[in-house]
Design a protein around this motif. Structure first.
Motif, PDB file in Angstrom:
ATOM      1  N   SER A  18       0.842  -1.198   0.000  1.00  0.00           N
ATOM      2  CA  SER A  18       0.000   0.000   0.000  1.00  0.00           C
ATOM      3  C   SER A  18       0.870   1.238   0.000  1.00  0.00           C
ATOM      4  N   TYR A  19       0.403   2.243  -0.709  1.00  0.00           N
ATOM      5  CA  TYR A  19       1.110   3.518  -0.818  1.00  0.00           C
ATOM      6  C   TYR A  19       0.138   4.626  -0.460  1.00  0.00           C
ATOM      7  N   ARG A  20       0.654   5.644   0.203  1.00  0.00           N
ATOM      8  CA  ARG A  20      -0.185   6.768   0.607  1.00  0.00           C
ATOM      9  C   ARG A  20       0.370   8.049  -0.008  1.00  0.00           C
ATOM     10  N   THR A  22      -0.574  12.220   0.170  1.00  0.00           N
ATOM     11  CA  THR A  22      -1.379  13.284   0.772  1.00  0.00           C
ATOM     12  C   THR A  22      -0.992  14.595   0.108  1.00  0.00           C
ATOM     13  N   THR A  74      -6.206  12.702   0.875  1.00  0.00           N
ATOM     14  CA  THR A  74      -5.301  11.567   1.018  1.00  0.00           C
ATOM     15  C   THR A  74      -5.776  10.415   0.142  1.00  0.00           C
ATOM     16  N   LEU A  75      -4.829   9.820  -0.590  1.00  0.00           N
ATOM     17  CA  LEU A  75      -5.092   8.619  -1.380  1.00  0.00           C
ATOM     18  C   LEU A  75      -4.329   7.470  -0.768  1.00  0.00           C
ATOM     19  N   ASP A  76      -4.983   6.328  -0.653  1.00  0.00           N
ATOM     20  CA  ASP A  76      -4.324   5.084  -0.304  1.00  0.00           C
ATOM     21  C   ASP A  76      -4.497   4.169  -1.506  1.00  0.00           C
ATOM     22  N   THR A  78      -3.634   0.402  -2.984  1.00  0.00           N
ATOM     23  CA  THR A  78      -3.195  -0.951  -2.664  1.00  0.00           C
ATOM     24  C   THR A  78      -3.101  -1.739  -3.963  1.00  0.00           C
ATOM     25  N   THR A  84      -6.049  -3.256  -8.366  1.00  0.00           N
ATOM     26  CA  THR A  84      -5.637  -2.167  -7.492  1.00  0.00           C
ATOM     27  C   THR A  84      -6.890  -1.552  -6.879  1.00  0.00           C
ATOM     28  N   VAL A  86      -8.050   2.042  -4.924  1.00  0.00           N
ATOM     29  CA  VAL A  86      -7.689   3.414  -4.584  1.00  0.00           C
ATOM     30  C   VAL A  86      -8.770   3.947  -3.654  1.00  0.00           C
ATOM     31  N   ARG A  89      -9.712   9.995   0.731  1.00  0.00           N
ATOM     32  CA  ARG A  89     -10.323  10.508   1.969  1.00  0.00           C
ATOM     33  C   ARG A  89     -10.477  12.021   1.929  1.00  0.00           C
ATOM     34  N   TYR A 137     -13.851   4.748  -2.403  1.00  0.00           N
ATOM     35  CA  TYR A 137     -12.842   3.839  -2.952  1.00  0.00           C
ATOM     36  C   TYR A 137     -13.375   3.195  -4.217  1.00  0.00           C
TER      37      TYR A 137
END
Length: 149
Positions: A18-20, A22, A74-76, A78, A84, A86, A89, A137
């Motif tokens: 997972s990558y975040r 912001t 913010t994007l997470d 995975t 994938t 996405v 938030r 998401y």
């Protein structure tokens, strides 16, 4: 003459990683977010998902920008073996994204973005994250890659 040592390329991101990301809530954030997701997917050898991910990311982040009234988005992201997810938030749980009904689609100038997300994503939804935040998401699946395995 000096010859530089060859450095092997970095391995692709591990599946399930997972990558975040912001970013400030600015008009440029949707483009930066979609480019971030595209780089991750290309690096993970999920190139077939790049264009649908760019469209979906742009739409969801644009909604957060316009309706989230939040200083940060913010994007997470995975990465799976053939998929994938996405998650975007923002801090406005009171403004939930909705699909525009088909009869309004031709009349309204706004609200069409989620129709694109709905048509491209295998799944999408909204999660309320307490009193002060929500997340939208979407999940994309590389059906050709999963069929080849």
């Amino acid at each position: 003459m000096k010859i530089a040592a060859l450095v092997p390329p970095e391995p692709p991101p591990a599946m399930g990683a997972s990558y975040r990301f912001t970013a400030p809530n600015l008009p440029t954030t949707p483009k930066i977010a979609r480019d971030f997701v595209a780089v991750l997917l290309r690096t993970a050898n999920l190139s077939r998902l790049v264009e649908p991910a760019r469209v979906c990311t742009s739409e969801v982040v644009t909604n957060a920008h316009w309706h989230g009234r939040t200083p940060l988005i913010t994007l997470d992201v995975t990465l799976g073996r053939w998929s994938t997810t996405v998650l975007v938030r923002d801090n406005n749980p009171n403004e939930l994204p909705l699909l525009v009904p088909a009869d309004r689609y031709a009349r309204d100038e706004h609200g069409r973005g989620l129709l694109l997300v709905d048509s491209l994503a295998a799944d999408w939804n909204v999660r309320i994250l307490g009193e002060h935040a929500k997340a939208v998401y979407f999940t994309l699946i590389d059906h050709e890659g999963s069929a080849a395995a």
